[in-house]
Design a protein around this motif. Structure first.
Motif, PDB file in Angstrom:
ATOM      1  N   GLY A  33      47.083  19.791  14.640  1.00 39.42           N
ATOM      2  CA  GLY A  33      47.121  19.257  15.989  1.00 39.42           C
ATOM      3  C   GLY A  33      48.038  20.000  16.939  1.00 39.42           C
ATOM      4  O   GLY A  33      48.191  19.606  18.089  1.00 39.42           O
ATOM      5  N   LEU A  34      48.676  21.066  16.495  1.00 39.79           N
ATOM      6  CA  LEU A  34      49.486  21.857  17.419  1.00 39.79           C
ATOM      7  C   LEU A  34      48.567  22.736  18.264  1.00 39.79           C
ATOM      8  O   LEU A  34      47.517  23.178  17.785  1.00 39.79           O
ATOM      9  CB  LEU A  34      50.497  22.729  16.662  1.00 39.79           C
ATOM     10  CG  LEU A  34      51.810  22.017  16.288  1.00 39.79           C
ATOM     11  CD1 LEU A  34      51.606  21.117  15.081  1.00 39.79           C
ATOM     12  CD2 LEU A  34      52.920  23.017  16.024  1.00 39.79           C
ATOM     13  N   SER A  35      48.974  22.981  19.500  1.00 42.61           N
ATOM     14  CA  SER A  35      48.167  23.820  20.375  1.00 42.61           C
ATOM     15  C   SER A  35      48.291  25.283  19.946  1.00 42.61           C
ATOM     16  O   SER A  35      49.155  25.634  19.146  1.00 42.61           O
ATOM     17  CB  SER A  35      48.625  23.668  21.829  1.00 42.61           C
ATOM     18  OG  SER A  35      49.878  24.297  21.997  1.00 42.61           O
ATOM     19  N   LEU A  36      47.415  26.104  20.507  1.00 42.98           N
ATOM     20  CA  LEU A  36      47.454  27.540  20.225  1.00 42.98           C
ATOM     21  C   LEU A  36      48.831  28.114  20.572  1.00 42.98           C
ATOM     22  O   LEU A  36      49.430  28.875  19.808  1.00 42.98           O
ATOM     23  CB  LEU A  36      46.358  28.231  21.044  1.00 42.98           C
ATOM     24  CG  LEU A  36      46.178  29.732  20.849  1.00 42.98           C
ATOM     25  CD1 LEU A  36      45.614  30.026  19.470  1.00 42.98           C
ATOM     26  CD2 LEU A  36      45.266  30.313  21.917  1.00 42.98           C
ATOM     27  N   LEU A  37      49.337  27.708  21.736  1.00 43.48           N
ATOM     28  CA  LEU A  37      50.622  28.241  22.202  1.00 43.48           C
ATOM     29  C   LEU A  37      51.775  27.760  21.313  1.00 43.48           C
ATOM     30  O   LEU A  37      52.690  28.530  20.997  1.00 43.48           O
ATOM     31  CB  LEU A  37      50.838  27.801  23.655  1.00 43.48           C
ATOM     32  CG  LEU A  37      51.705  28.727  24.504  1.00 43.48           C
ATOM     33  CD1 LEU A  37      51.139  30.141  24.511  1.00 43.48           C
ATOM     34  CD2 LEU A  37      51.817  28.190  25.918  1.00 43.48           C
ATOM     35  N   ALA A 149      38.194  27.221  17.248  1.00 46.08           N
ATOM     36  CA  ALA A 149      36.758  27.243  17.530  1.00 46.08           C
ATOM     37  C   ALA A 149      36.005  26.171  16.736  1.00 46.08           C
ATOM     38  O   ALA A 149      34.865  25.851  17.042  1.00 46.08           O
ATOM     39  CB  ALA A 149      36.198  28.634  17.214  1.00 46.08           C
ATOM     40  N   LEU A 150      36.657  25.600  15.713  1.00 51.07           N
ATOM     41  CA  LEU A 150      35.992  24.593  14.886  1.00 51.07           C
ATOM     42  C   LEU A 150      36.118  23.222  15.527  1.00 51.07           C
ATOM     43  O   LEU A 150      37.138  22.895  16.102  1.00 51.07           O
ATOM     44  CB  LEU A 150      36.641  24.531  13.500  1.00 51.07           C
ATOM     45  CG  LEU A 150      36.605  25.792  12.660  1.00 51.07           C
ATOM     46  CD1 LEU A 150      37.468  25.592  11.422  1.00 51.07           C
ATOM     47  CD2 LEU A 150      35.184  26.097  12.257  1.00 51.07           C
ATOM     48  N   SER A 151      35.068  22.406  15.391  1.00 47.46           N
ATOM     49  CA  SER A 151      35.167  21.068  15.952  1.00 47.46           C
ATOM     50  C   SER A 151      35.916  20.143  14.988  1.00 47.46           C
ATOM     51  O   SER A 151      36.709  19.312  15.383  1.00 47.46           O
ATOM     52  CB  SER A 151      33.785  20.515  16.268  1.00 47.46           C
ATOM     53  OG  SER A 151      32.957  20.622  15.122  1.00 47.46           O
ATOM     54  N   ASN A 152      35.682  20.280  13.692  1.00 47.41           N
ATOM     55  CA  ASN A 152      36.331  19.401  12.732  1.00 47.41           C
ATOM     56  C   ASN A 152      36.856  20.204  11.541  1.00 47.41           C
ATOM     57  O   ASN A 152      36.120  20.467  10.592  1.00 47.41           O
ATOM     58  CB  ASN A 152      35.338  18.329  12.262  1.00 47.41           C
ATOM     59  CG  ASN A 152      35.976  17.366  11.277  1.00 47.41           C
ATOM     60  OD1 ASN A 152      37.195  17.403  11.075  1.00 47.41           O
ATOM     61  ND2 ASN A 152      35.168  16.529  10.663  1.00 47.41           N
ATOM     62  N   ASP A 159      42.598  20.143   5.482  1.00 43.81           N
ATOM     63  CA  ASP A 159      43.653  19.162   5.222  1.00 43.81           C
ATOM     64  C   ASP A 159      44.185  19.289   3.793  1.00 43.81           C
ATOM     65  O   ASP A 159      45.272  18.805   3.495  1.00 43.81           O
ATOM     66  CB  ASP A 159      43.145  17.737   5.472  1.00 43.81           C
ATOM     67  CG  ASP A 159      41.935  17.404   4.619  1.00 43.81           C
ATOM     68  OD1 ASP A 159      41.073  18.291   4.450  1.00 43.81           O
ATOM     69  OD2 ASP A 159      41.856  16.275   4.109  1.00 43.81           O
ATOM     70  N   ALA A 160      43.414  19.955   2.921  1.00 43.86           N
ATOM     71  CA  ALA A 160      43.873  20.167   1.542  1.00 43.86           C
ATOM     72  C   ALA A 160      44.634  21.482   1.407  1.00 43.86           C
ATOM     73  O   ALA A 160      45.164  21.789   0.342  1.00 43.86           O
ATOM     74  CB  ALA A 160      42.678  20.153   0.592  1.00 43.86           C
TER      75      ALA A 160
END
Lengths: 220, 99
Positions: A33-37, A149-152, A159-160
């Motif tokens: 959940g961190l932004s690109l920046l 670029a991925l939606s999920n 997550d693993a």
């Protein structure tokens, strides 16, 4: 091959290996959940892998960023001891010390203290530091952009990925019985307290426990 | 809020590196401190492996991440490179969810 060239070649090799590992950091950080920046800022400003993984790992697991920041700082404490070992070799002051400090991490220390000749040790430190900093940040950007670029990201099992990353960082430190016992005890303690405290706090409890063990209980 | 944590943690990590190069040897040379500091990453990384595999929020759970960890352990024991360990674990989780 002259020793200087061999050192630069090794430095580049380490840089490329960590660049690949930075791709996974960029991916995990973005999936957390961190932004690109924010992701790129961590690699530029923090520039110490285990701490970066810890911060984004805690945030990704729903913990407070401050618990993650505390874990990152605790993991960074070993760099102070590396600096202590390197200070007589590097003999830097002023601006050079400001820059050199940023490069004091596992890989540069290992490369620098492995040389008998101090001049070669300094070359190893600076060449490893420069190669790593460049490729670490490049890898982070690539991993973050790809995941962005991925939606999920969960579909790719991202997550693993953090536990596997932590395990890969841990494994080289487990070559003796005591570290293995500490690792198992730490994992059990963290899982045992987890249901009763906010996310991220189990790490701080474990840090206090190991500090008490090391400073007070252990003999010899 | 995340930005504040990122910046404060980065500053703390930098301060630790700078302290090592700057402080007098005697300050950090205490033998007990020298022995204890290397134990901290071992304990914290192990705690991270445990909690991030077996929990969601404050709940203990066993799901596909446990299988992914088993695959990662095998990959580490085979001395696979870092990226391969991480990719194998992620692929395991993705595959088990897909099935």
């Amino acid at each position: 091959m002259p020793p200087q060239r061999a050192i630069m070649r090794d430095a580049l090799g380490i840089g490329i290996a960590s660049g690949a590992y930075a791709i996974s950091f960029g991916a995990i950080s973005t999936a957390a959940g961190l932004s690109l920046l924010q992701t790129c800022a961590l690699s530029v400003l923090m520039f110490t892998g285990a701490s970066q993984f810890a911060l984004v790992g805690v945030v990704g697991a729903g913990g407070s960023v401050w618990a993650g920041a505390a874990a990152a700082a605790l993991l960074g404490s070993r760099n102070a001891l590396y600096g202590l070992r390197l200070s007589s070799l590097l003999r830097v002051s002023g601006l050079r010390r400001i820059v050199a400090s940023h490069f004091v991490i596992d890989e540069t220390t290992a490369m620098a203290i492995a040389r008998d000749d101090p001049a070669l040790g300094r070359l190893a430190f600076w060449s490893t530091g420069l190669a790593l900093f460049t490729l670490w940040n490049l890898g982070t950007l690539v991993g973050a952009l790809a995941t962005h670029a991925l939606s999920n990201p969960k579909v790719l099992g991202l997550d693993a990925a953090p536990p596997a990353a932590f395990l890969a960082l841990l494994a080289p430190r487990l070559r003796a019985r005591e570290p293995l016992a500490i690792a198992i005890a730490a994992a059990v303690l963290a899982i045992a307290v987890l249901p009763f405290v906010p996310a991220g706090v189990p790490l701080l409890i474990v840090a206090v426990a190991v500090a008490v063990y090391g400073m007070v209980w252990r003999r010899g | 809020m995340i930005w504040a944590g990122v910046l404060v943690a980065s500053a703390a990590c930098y301060a630790l590196k700078l302290a090592g190069l700057s402080l007098p040897q005697a300050w950090l040379g205490n033998p007990r401190l020298q022995r204890t500091v290397p134990l901290i990453p071992i304990a914290l990384l192990a705690a991270l492996v445990g909690t991030q595999t077996f929990s969601t929020g404050q709940h203990l759970v066993v799901d596909v991440r446990a299988a992914a960890l088993v695959v990662a352990v095998i990959a580490v024991m085979l001395r696979a490179p870092f990226l391969l360990v991480v990719a194998a674990a992620a692929a395991t989780a993705a595959l088990l969810r897909f099935l």
